[in-house]
Design a protein around this motif. Structure first.
Motif, short mmCIF file in Angstrom:
data_model
loop_
_atom_site.label_atom_id
_atom_site.label_comp_id
_atom_site.label_asym_id
_atom_site.label_seq_id
_atom_site.Cartn_x
_atom_site.Cartn_y
_atom_site.Cartn_z
N SER B 198 -1.46 -6.77 1.81
CA SER B 198 -1.36 -6.38 3.22
C SER B 198 -1.28 -4.87 3.31
O SER B 198 -1.07 -4.18 2.31
CB SER B 198 -0.15 -7.02 3.89
N LEU B 199 -1.44 -4.37 4.51
CA LEU B 199 -1.43 -2.92 4.70
C LEU B 199 -0.06 -2.30 4.44
O LEU B 199 0.06 -1.09 4.30
CB LEU B 199 -1.84 -2.60 6.15
N ASP B 200 0.95 -3.15 4.36
CA ASP B 200 2.29 -2.60 4.18
C ASP B 200 2.92 -2.93 2.84
O ASP B 200 4.10 -2.71 2.62
CB ASP B 200 3.19 -3.06 5.33
N ASP B 201 2.10 -3.44 1.91
CA ASP B 201 2.60 -3.67 0.54
C ASP B 201 2.84 -2.33 -0.13
O ASP B 201 2.04 -1.40 0.01
CB ASP B 201 1.55 -4.43 -0.28
N GLN B 202 3.93 -2.24 -0.89
CA GLN B 202 4.17 -1.04 -1.68
C GLN B 202 3.25 -1.07 -2.89
O GLN B 202 3.10 -2.09 -3.54
CB GLN B 202 5.62 -1.01 -2.16
N ILE B 203 2.64 0.07 -3.20
CA ILE B 203 1.83 0.15 -4.40
C ILE B 203 2.75 0.41 -5.58
O ILE B 203 3.51 1.38 -5.56
CB ILE B 203 0.78 1.26 -4.26
N PRO B 204 2.69 -0.46 -6.60
CA PRO B 204 3.63 -0.31 -7.71
C PRO B 204 3.58 1.09 -8.32
O PRO B 204 2.50 1.66 -8.45
CB PRO B 204 3.16 -1.37 -8.72
N HIS B 205 4.72 1.60 -8.69
CA HIS B 205 4.89 2.92 -9.34
C HIS B 205 4.66 4.11 -8.42
O HIS B 205 4.94 5.24 -8.80
CB HIS B 205 3.96 3.09 -10.56
N PHE B 206 4.07 3.93 -7.25
CA PHE B 206 3.73 5.11 -6.44
C PHE B 206 4.47 5.15 -5.10
O PHE B 206 4.56 6.20 -4.49
CB PHE B 206 2.23 5.18 -6.19
N GLY B 207 4.95 3.99 -4.65
CA GLY B 207 5.77 3.99 -3.45
C GLY B 207 5.06 4.41 -2.18
O GLY B 207 5.69 4.95 -1.28
N VAL B 208 3.76 4.19 -2.10
CA VAL B 208 3.08 4.35 -0.82
C VAL B 208 2.43 3.03 -0.46
O VAL B 208 2.31 2.13 -1.29
CB VAL B 208 1.98 5.45 -0.84
N THR B 209 1.99 2.91 0.79
CA THR B 209 1.36 1.67 1.23
C THR B 209 -0.10 1.95 1.59
O THR B 209 -0.45 3.09 1.88
CB THR B 209 2.08 1.12 2.48
N PRO B 210 -0.93 0.91 1.59
CA PRO B 210 -2.33 1.10 2.00
C PRO B 210 -2.43 1.77 3.37
O PRO B 210 -3.29 2.63 3.60
CB PRO B 210 -2.88 -0.32 2.03
N ARG B 211 -1.51 1.40 4.28
CA ARG B 211 -1.55 1.99 5.61
C ARG B 211 -1.40 3.51 5.53
O ARG B 211 -2.14 4.25 6.17
CB ARG B 211 -0.43 1.40 6.48
N GLU B 212 -0.46 3.95 4.69
CA GLU B 212 -0.23 5.39 4.56
C GLU B 212 -1.44 6.09 3.95
O GLU B 212 -1.77 7.22 4.31
CB GLU B 212 1.01 5.66 3.70
N ILE B 213 -2.13 5.40 3.02
CA ILE B 213 -3.32 6.01 2.41
C ILE B 213 -4.43 6.15 3.45
O ILE B 213 -5.06 7.20 3.57
CB ILE B 213 -3.83 5.16 1.23
N ILE B 214 -4.66 5.08 4.20
CA ILE B 214 -5.75 5.10 5.18
C ILE B 214 -5.48 6.18 6.22
O ILE B 214 -6.34 7.01 6.53
CB ILE B 214 -5.92 3.72 5.86
N ARG B 215 -4.25 6.17 6.74
CA ARG B 215 -3.92 7.17 7.76
C ARG B 215 -3.96 8.58 7.17
O ARG B 215 -4.49 9.51 7.79
CB ARG B 215 -2.52 6.89 8.35
N GLY B 216 -3.43 8.72 5.97
CA GLY B 216 -3.39 10.03 5.35
C GLY B 216 -4.79 10.59 5.14
O GLY B 216 -5.08 11.74 5.51
#
Lengths: 488, 563
Positions: B198-216
């Motif tokens: 999901s867009l709000d899953d934490q990415i292991p080891h990095f502590g960001v979410t897909p949502r944050e990547i897309i928005r960023g």
């Protein structure tokens, strides 16, 4: 004196690109970061066997001629041939290979690279099974289990372990170097104790260990959380086996059996035998445990697997094993490529013709059927009537009958050295060393393209492979056009 | 050289020309006001359709992944090859054609620009070497940046400007054209065999979410002012129920849009428009997506149409490809790239009689027909994932003719047929809308000012199709539509006729477009960056960038960014 950094080493498939060279008076005087093979090549590339002048065989003798005459003669041979073979390519740049393919197409010949006698079976198996793989950095960052099968990187790819696998330092997994040092120290200590015991009780025999522990090379358990395990599978105890956590000494030509046994164990099936390929099943179970319980495993295989009994079937089994392991954990597999640009030869062949080696243009389009269109088979069937060899020495390493057929027909050799093939060739054209005297691109064993640098000038009058081939190609095109005009 | 195309029915939507009879003048590779009629070479296009050269926003034609696909499929090549001629090189074709053949086949269909959408930055040289060997068409490539460790780390720390500077450096260093995200976060997780769901899953080891990547990265794209938007392959691609993820992805950048301009491109949307909980309850989510897209203006999509044929699927979405392998049992290639991305390849056969495949076929067309504005939905097959690009004429016919759709509907899986929305859709596109979906809209979405139109100053990339819209009804004569789009009467590239009636007349190089992104403060090579470089990659910093000599014809576009 000048220092060139980030030079790519044109020796093995590791393609280390951190070499630092000191150049003085158009000569390499110092090599930093390289392994012994790297240093030997950079320091010793211009030996007394260096070819400096183009030559043509006249009345049985090789006579020095101008480059223009040699190119014309080569073009004539190729244009007149009905079914020429163009072979070699793994020790030159992708740019030269690209021209070579156009030349093969133009003359309607067969182009083949050295994979045909090394990792050809791997390519055939990949076409059947696929391959779960990755770049080497991925192994460095993530792998906690590394297997070398039928490969002895300590000697053949000396920096492979240090740069990419067990002794490299990654983001998630740390180097096993410290463990190794501890292990060695412990080993030395143990030997000391044993010899002391021996001295004390000269007459008493030390009780021999049970059969299983004979296979256990080192009894020291890995304890570190991020440590890496190294497994070596080979028919003999190689240097690489010495540093391994598990060494599986397999009976020659039994790789297929062992791989299928491992596949069965990975799938939780029971084996109803005690030994497979000379290895106790109990020991195999231990290895399979390590395989399925790792975070990221990597299996590297060499010619010990591709060229022993079973050939491509071995690779089929290895690829399938790794594919199966992906049901349990993350696992990758990679062939240990030998020549520095053999992966590049496969790559360029594939993007231009659709096939990685053994490409036949005799019908005007690329055809591929290894066994039929592969160069050794063509030579054994005595079908070719001319040959162009670039950066390779087939006369010294092909089967004798195949080499004989090469010498029976017009033979062109483009090489920096007076190798055996050049000595029996009809046209010899000296070329610059790709990666030392000529720039270009090469592909690492994991298909990462890395630029080759030109660090010194080639001897006067000596051209890069690419230029020589372009001149031959232009000459062939001219001849063909003249033929067309004559017919008209 | 001067060229005059006379009496054709010109479709040039960007300049508001809709089938009028206008003469097009060409000089020195550009469209001009007029040329000397005596001197110019004349092409009589009367009774023919004249359009700008086709543009393909998303087609895997070059690079390591495509080449692994070629290697994997000799059986695909045996059936289809091209002989060497006096002018052309030989090659093999079907789903993963060799480079020369790719160029010729696009040109034969009237296409003049193709974007390769997935370039692993570490292997960018490979992509460019292949693009340089792809003749007759212009091309560009998108570096995969959604799982690059630098991006993940900067976005975790909220350092957007720093991230933008490094993205700028990366696009310039790899000679890329746009920011590509594939299953953002999922590929990093795939490094250890995991995925995100999901867009709000934490990415292991990095502590960001897909949502944050897309928005960023969407913000980075705006900061840098790149011509194209972020190009997104959504999370959960190919999973039933993923239309919700696609909607969520589009919604998550809604607030970043300004001035009605698109800020996100959802690519091969068909694969992200699945409804249902599993394959048994699988159905089309096209209506929901179309409703959303019709109501907003910050999104463009492309179709990712499925064709009933044997093809080779290949994406950077490693976990998706693995699930496709377990689903189909077909051979599987995986290639993870350190620090950056991954790749997967699986051969696949879309079958008419298979309920899921037939529904997928329907979804692609439903999207194209239910989204009212053709500028928002572009025609692709996600070559070769939905099918090879040589099938484009079929799609054109389906879009232009209800009869063509019915002919196919009749032959597909009955359950899929009865559930397909296509039965209830009467819409038939006209040539102008087709011109938008296949060239004008694509060029506009890409921000290519010199492509996709025939106004003065545009590149003289022109396609002429032998179809008379005055005398023939494309809706009834859909087979004729298919035929003419297969072999353009003329394909003109940079003012030169390169193909005529399906025959290639010239072997010339097309240009490779790339962005030279200049930031106010460049991403300097600090000691810190050098250290990270050494740690993250296994090649030296110096050997990493793609030098210009890897490009047969280099076409840099300078972008000045205020970061």
């Amino acid at each position: 004196m000048s220092v060139v950094t980030a030079v790519t080493c044109p020796v093995c498939g590791c393609l280390c690109d951190d070499i630092e060279l000191t150049i003085h008076d158009n000569k390499v005087v110092k090599v930093k970061n390289g392994c012994a093979m790297c240093e030997a090549k950079f320091m010793g590339y211009s030996s007394e066997h260096r070819l400096l002048k183009p030559m043509i065989r006249k009345n049985g003798e090789l006579v020095k001629v101008s480059i223009t005459e040699a190119v014309k003669k080569a073009a004539n041979i190729l244009a007149e041939a009905n079914y020429p073979v163009l072979y070699g390519w793994s020790n030159t740049s992708c740019e030269a290979i690209s021209v070579g393919i156009e030349l093969a197409e133009e003359v309607g010949g067969v182009i083949d690279n050295t994979s045909v006698v090394c990792h050809g079976p791997s390519l055939l198996s990949i076409q059947e099974v696929g391959i779960p793989s990755c770049t080497l950095g991925q192994v460095r960052h993530r792998a906690d289990l590394i297997i070398y099968w039928g490969s002895n990187p300590w000697s053949s790819h000396p920096r492979h372990i240090e740069r990419y696998t067990a002794f490299s330092h990654g983001r998630f997994k740390k180097s096993a170097w410290k463990n190794y040092v501890t292990k060695i120290k412990a080993l030395v200590g143990r030997k000391k104790v044993q010899s002391a015991i021996k001295r004390l009780f000269v007459k008493e025999k030390i009780p021999s260990a049970v059969a299983l522990s004979n296979f256990r090379h080192t009894p020291y358990l890995q304890t570190g959380k991020n440590s890496r395990k190294l497994i070596v599978v080979d028919v003999r105890r190689t240097k690489s086996a010495e540093i391994a956590d598990y060494f599986v000494q397999i009976e020659p030509n039994k790789d297929y059996e062992l791989l299928q046994a491992l596949r069965a164990l990975v799938r939780d099936q029971e084996l109803e035998v005690d030994n497979v390929a000379g290895v106790p099943v109990e020991y195999l179970e231990e290895i399979v445990d390590a395989m399925v319980s790792c975070d990221f495993g990597a299996l590297f295989f060499g010619l010990g697997l591709t060229m022993s009994g079973g050939k491509m079937r071995n690779i089929d089994a290895a690829l399938s094993l790794v594919r199966d392991l992906n049901m349990r954990t993350k696992f990758v597999i990679m062939p240990m490529r030998g020549h520095f640009n053999v992966a590049g030869a496969n790559t360029v062949f594939t993007w231009q013709t659709g096939y990685p080696y053994a490409v036949d243009f005799s019908l005007g389009y690329p055809r591929y059927n290894p066994g039929e269109t592969s160069v050794v088979d063509i030579l054994l069937r005595k079908e070719s009537d001319a040959a162009l060899i670039v950066a390779s020495d087939p006369i010294s390493n092909f089967p004798r009958k195949a080499a004989e057929h090469l010498t029976e027909n017009p033979l062109i050799a483009i090489d920096p050295h007076m190798n055996v093939t050049a000595q029996v060739a009809d046209v010899v054209i000296p070329s610059a060393f790709a990666g030392i005297e000529a720039a270009g691109t090469a592909y690492r064993m994991d298909h990462v393209p890395i630029p080759l640098k030109k660090v010194v000038e080639p001897p006067k009058g000596v051209l890069p492979d690419e230029t020589i081939l372009q001149r031959i190609l232009a000459e062939v095109k001219k001849l063909k056009q003249a033929n067309v005009r004559e017919e008209a | 050289m001067e060229l005059l195309i006379k009496n054709g029915f010109v479709y040039d939507p960007i300049n508001g020309v809709n089938g009028e009879k206008i003469d097009i003048a060409v000089k020195n590779g550009k469209i001009v006001e007029k040329v000397n009629e005596c001197k110019a070479k004349k092409i009589n296009a009367s009774g023919m359709v004249v359009m700008p050269g086709g543009v393909d926003i998303h087609s895997h034609i070059a690079g390591g992944k495509v080449n692994s696909g070629r290697l994997l499929r000799p059986e695909d090549h045996y059936r289809d090859f091209e002989k060497k001629t006096r002018i052309t090189r030989s090659g093999v074709g079907r789903s993963v054609p060799s480079t020369f053949t790719t160029g010729y086949r696009y040109a034969r269909m009237g296409y003049t620009m193709v974007m390769d959408p997935a370039m692993p930055p570490l292997e960018a040289k490979h992509t460019h070497e292949e693009l340089s060997d792809t003749p007759l068409i212009d091309k560009a490539s998108y570096p995969l940046l959604g799982d690059w460790w630098f991006v993940l780390e900067y976005l975790k720390d909220g350092k957007i400007e720093e991230c933008a500077r490094h993205v700028a450096w990366m696009i310039t260093a790899t000679k890329g054209y746009a920011i590509k995200l594939v299953n953002p976060g999922g590929l990093e997780a795939w490094g250890f065999g995991n995925n995100v769901s999901s867009l709000d899953d934490q990415i292991p080891h990095f502590g960001v979410t897909p949502r944050e990547i897309i928005r960023g990265l969407c913000k980075v794209n705006q900061l840098l002012g790149l011509p194209h938007t972020i190009h997104v392959h959504t999370n959960n691609l190919g999973v039933p129920g993923n239309y919700a993820t696609a909607l969520e992805t589009m919604r998550c950048v809604e607030d970043l849009a300004a001035g009605g301009k698109p800020v996100i491109h959802i690519t091969h949307c068909q694969f992200s428009a699945f409804k249902g909980d599993d394959w048994r309850t699988f159905e089309s989510g096209a209506e929901e997506i179309a409703n959303y897209v019709n109501a907003c203006s910050h999104v463009t999509l492309d179709m990712g149409q499925v064709i009933f044929t044997d093809t080779t699927t290949m994406t950077a979405d490693g976990p998706f490809q693995y699930s496709l392998h377990t689903l189909s049992g077909n051979k599987w290639v995986n290639h993870d790239v350190e620090t950056e991305t991954s790749t997967g390849i699986v051969p696949f056969h879309y079958k008419r009689k298979n309920y899921v495949h037939a529904t997928q076929w329907s979804i692609g067309l439903e999207l194209a027909l239910l989204i009212r504005d053709p500028w928002k939905i572009l025609m692709t097959t996600d070559h070769p994932n939905g099918g090879p690009f040589i099938a484009y004429p079929k799609i054109v016919a389906w879009l232009m003719s209800r009869k063509a759709r019915e002919a196919t509907l009749k032959r597909i899986n009955p359950k899929a047929r009865s559930r397909s929305l296509l039965q209830s859709i009467d819409r038939e596109l006209d040539f102008s809308e087709i011109a938008i979906m296949t060239r004008a809209g694509q060029a506009k979405a890409l921000g290519l000012n010199c492509k996709g139109h025939l106004g003065v100053g545009a590149d003289a990339d022109i396609a002429i199709y032998n179809f008379n819209p005055e005398t023939t009804d494309p809706s009834r004569k859909y087979k004729a539509v298919r035929r003419v789009f297969k072999k353009a009467a003329y394909t003109i590239k940079n003012g030169q006729i390169v193909a005529k009636d399906g025959e290639v007349l010239r072997h010339v190089n097309g240009a490779t477009f790339w962005l030279n992104v200049q930031t106010r403060e460049p991403a300097v090579l600090t000691a810190e960056m050098q250290r990270r470089f050494k740690e993250y990659w296994t090649v030296e910093y110096e050997n990493y960038p793609v030098s210009e000599n890897y490009l047969a014809v280099s076409h840099p576009i300078t972008v000045k960014a205020d970061v």
